[in-house]
Write an enzyme that holds these catalytic residues in place. Structure first.
Site: not given
Length: 443
Positions: A125, A165
């Site tokens: 991430k 995201d």
């Protein structure tokens, strides 16, 4: 003290200032106790210690210039957590709340989510505390270019493939990809969520929301219920929420709520999804605008979970939005299923309430895996220099989500945890990663 308890205790001592990461790790390690505490090979190999420590953490500055010539400096992150089953894969979050704890929690969750898809992708991430809201296209472009000036050193089609995201949509992915190409002179599938004209996949926009509803539908079907006719409450009004509402409506459910950071709308006649798309995706306005043209709807500030009454809850906004008091109210007013569309939107106390009151509950690492699954399908299309139709991708997505459900169920049955899909998802995701890590030695 058992193996899993010892590792969790040591992790808390090492990371006292990372509450989100500790929360995620606690849930996983407690779920894995029946597996790792009863098989000494895992402790001998130090497997949990390696699992909870990222393979690489990258933090860097991002200097960029606004339209007035003022220099700003943001902080960038990429946490490459685990590559045992494939190249790192995970989104880039652009939001003022971003810090190392949040990126580590998201990256850790991504390991298990990616494993559950059955596709060969590891967990990672990244992101920045940059806020794209209120910025011009040129400001966003300059930021993204500055971000990629550092990030490109650590990513690649067979190394690490970031995606979108929160705050990182098609615009941002396009700017990031353009700068990557300029810096490396390579056209490859290094980012997913790309535009259709340069390697993107059909159905990627819809994938997380559609996937959430597909697994919810299978959960209900397996327990003698039907999504058709169910009263569904959704939080959020971003990409995941919008397409969850769309697919649930297509399948005959009545979606009665959505929200944003300022408040929520409840429309007992059913949310007009096209109106929400216009407000949030095109006009970029607050969800309160919805009530102006929908007299049956009401708008209130605060959390939708304070008031909504539903059969099925799909939290699609942000982490820890459903707390213990919300869980008690939902279960007491007839909610019989909760499936997470966001990452960790239900805190641990609320999860305990749902499990204790026999509310069917699927955690986000399983129920929102449709987005990363379709990103991996985009990687596959890029690798073969081809593309699939919307229906082909959608059919593959539905098959993946149904498989995730039954893999969770099988793990629940194997470890005597009937309908505890928190345990089921963690164990099912863990086993594939653990097998790969054990096979590859101490690395």
């Amino acid at each position: 003290m058992t193996y899993s308890q010892r590792v969790l205790s040591e992790l808390k001592e090492k990371n006292p200032d990372q509450p989100e990461f500790i929360q995620a790790a606690t849930e996983v390690l407690e779920s894995l106790a029946p597996v790792v505490d009863n098989d000494p090979k895992y402790e001998k190999a130090g497997l949990l210690e390696r699992l909870v420590e990222p393979e690489r953490q990258i933090m860097f500055r991002i200097p960029w210039v606004d339209d007035n010539g003022v220099v700003h400096v943001n902080r960038g992150y990429r946490v490459q957590f685990n590559s045992a089953i494939g190249p790192y894969k995970g989104g880039l979050r652009l939001h003022p709340s971003v810090n190392l704890s949040i990126i580590k929690f998201l990256g850790f969750e991504q390991i298990f989510k990616n494993s559950l898809t059955g596709l060969p992708i590891g967990g990672a991430k990244g992101g920045s505390d940059f806020d794209p809201k209120g910025k011009s296209d040129m400001e966003v472009m300059r930021f993204c270019q500055a971000f990629m000036n550092e990030l490109y050193k650590y990513v690649g089609a067979d190394e690490d493939v970031p995606a979108g995201d929160i705050g990182t949509g098609a615009r941002e992915v396009g700017y990031l990809y353009g700068q990557y190409k300029k810096l490396t002179n390579r056209s490859e599938g290094v980012l997913t969520g790309k535009g259709l004209s340069f390697g993107g996949s059909l159905a990627r926009t819809e994938a997380t929301g559609y996937g959430l509803v597909y697994i919810t539908q299978e959960l209900l079907k397996d327990h003698g219920k039907n999504i058709a006719g169910a009263k569904v409450a959704v939080s959020g009004s971003g990409n995941v929420a919008i397409y969850a509402m769309e697919k649930a409506t297509q399948l005959g459910a009545k979606v009665i709520s959505c929200s944003d950071s300022t408040g929520y709308v409840i429309d007992e006649n059913g949310i007009d999804v096209e109106a929400v798309k216009q407000i949030k995706e095109i006009d970029r306005k607050r969800i309160s605008e919805y009530v102006k043209d929908h007299p049956t709807a009401t708008y209130c500030e605060g959390s939708v979970w304070d008031n909504v009454i539903c059969d099925v809850a799909l939290p699609c906004a942000t982490q820890n939005e459903i707390r213990k008091e919300h869980a008690e109210r939902l279960s007491d007013t007839g909610c019989y299923a909760v499936c997470e569309g966001a990452n960790m939107p239900t805190d641990n106390d609320a999860i305990e309430v749902f499990l204790a009151k026999d509310v069917l509950f699927i955690p986000g690492k399983a129920s929102n895996a449709g987005g990363v699954a379709t990103s991996a399908l985009e990687m596959g299309q890029n690798s073969i220099r081809s593309s699939w139709t919307f229906d082909e991708v959608d059919a593959k997505l539905k098959g993946i989500m149904i498989n995730i459900y039954y893999h969770m169920k099988e793990a629940c049955e194997q470890y005597d945890a009937k309908d505890n899909f928190v345990i089921g998802s963690n164990i099912a995701g863990f086993m594939k990663v653990a097998d790969a890590m054990m096979a590859q030695g101490i690395v």
